[in-house]
Design a protein around this motif. Sequence first.
Motif, PDB file in Angstrom:
ATOM      1  N   UNK A 130       0.854  -1.188   0.000  1.00  0.00           N
ATOM      2  CA  UNK A 130       0.000   0.000   0.000  1.00  0.00           C
ATOM      3  C   UNK A 130       0.889   1.237   0.000  1.00  0.00           C
ATOM      4  N   UNK A 131       0.506   2.210  -0.801  1.00  0.00           N
ATOM      5  CA  UNK A 131       1.247   3.467  -0.846  1.00  0.00           C
ATOM      6  C   UNK A 131       0.289   4.632  -0.637  1.00  0.00           C
ATOM      7  N   UNK A 132       0.810   5.635  -0.023  1.00  0.00           N
ATOM      8  CA  UNK A 132       0.070   6.867   0.235  1.00  0.00           C
ATOM      9  C   UNK A 132       0.943   7.991  -0.329  1.00  0.00           C
ATOM     10  N   UNK A 133       0.440   8.704  -1.326  1.00  0.00           N
ATOM     11  CA  UNK A 133       1.222   9.736  -1.990  1.00  0.00           C
ATOM     12  C   UNK A 133       0.626  11.105  -1.704  1.00  0.00           C
ATOM     13  N   UNK A 134       1.494  12.013  -1.303  1.00  0.00           N
ATOM     14  CA  UNK A 134       1.071  13.401  -1.126  1.00  0.00           C
ATOM     15  C   UNK A 134       2.177  14.301  -1.670  1.00  0.00           C
ATOM     16  N   UNK A 135       1.820  15.508  -1.968  1.00  0.00           N
ATOM     17  CA  UNK A 135       2.789  16.467  -2.471  1.00  0.00           C
ATOM     18  C   UNK A 135       2.982  17.532  -1.396  1.00  0.00           C
ATOM     19  N   UNK A 136       4.226  17.868  -1.153  1.00  0.00           N
ATOM     20  CA  UNK A 136       4.547  18.777  -0.072  1.00  0.00           C
ATOM     21  C   UNK A 136       5.365  19.958  -0.574  1.00  0.00           C
ATOM     22  N   UNK A 137       5.398  20.979   0.241  1.00  0.00           N
ATOM     23  CA  UNK A 137       6.231  22.128  -0.065  1.00  0.00           C
ATOM     24  C   UNK A 137       6.803  22.679   1.241  1.00  0.00           C
ATOM     25  N   UNK A 138       7.976  23.275   1.138  1.00  0.00           N
ATOM     26  CA  UNK A 138       8.624  23.877   2.298  1.00  0.00           C
ATOM     27  C   UNK A 138       8.289  25.360   2.308  1.00  0.00           C
ATOM     28  N   UNK A 139       7.851  25.840   3.451  1.00  0.00           N
ATOM     29  CA  UNK A 139       7.483  27.260   3.584  1.00  0.00           C
ATOM     30  C   UNK A 139       8.204  27.841   4.802  1.00  0.00           C
ATOM     31  N   UNK A 140       8.386  29.121   4.780  1.00  0.00           N
ATOM     32  CA  UNK A 140       8.979  29.807   5.925  1.00  0.00           C
ATOM     33  C   UNK A 140       7.968  29.896   7.052  1.00  0.00           C
ATOM     34  N   UNK A 141       8.454  29.757   8.282  1.00  0.00           N
ATOM     35  CA  UNK A 141       7.597  29.959   9.442  1.00  0.00           C
ATOM     36  C   UNK A 141       7.230  31.429   9.513  1.00  0.00           C
ATOM     37  N   UNK A 142       6.033  31.703   9.914  1.00  0.00           N
ATOM     38  CA  UNK A 142       5.595  33.105  10.009  1.00  0.00           C
ATOM     39  C   UNK A 142       5.742  33.605  11.419  1.00  0.00           C
TER      40      UNK A 142
END
Length: 73
Positions: free
Chosen positions: A61-73
Motif C-alpha cells: 500500500x502506498x500513500x502519496x502526497x505532495x509537499x512544499x517547504x514554507x517559511x515559518x511566520x
Amino acid sequence: MTRSVLRYTPHRIVQHPDTDVTFEAECLHCQWKAQPSEDGGAVDIECMTHTARSNHRGFRRTCTSFAMVVREE
C-alpha cells in the motif's frame, strides 16, 4: 579576514494546498492493482475483495502526497 553574518530562518514542510493524498495498493502475488483513490478505506475494501476472490493476502500500500517547504511566520 572576511566577516559573515548568518541569519537562520525557520521553515516547515506542509501538504501542497492544491493537491490531495492518494492511496494505492498492489497485490504481492499477481499483477492486480487497486484503483487509486483519495479514500484509503475504499482501497482497503478493494484489497479485501481481491483476497476473497484469489486468497492472495499480501499487498503493498502506498500513500502519496505532495509537499512544499514554507517559511515559518
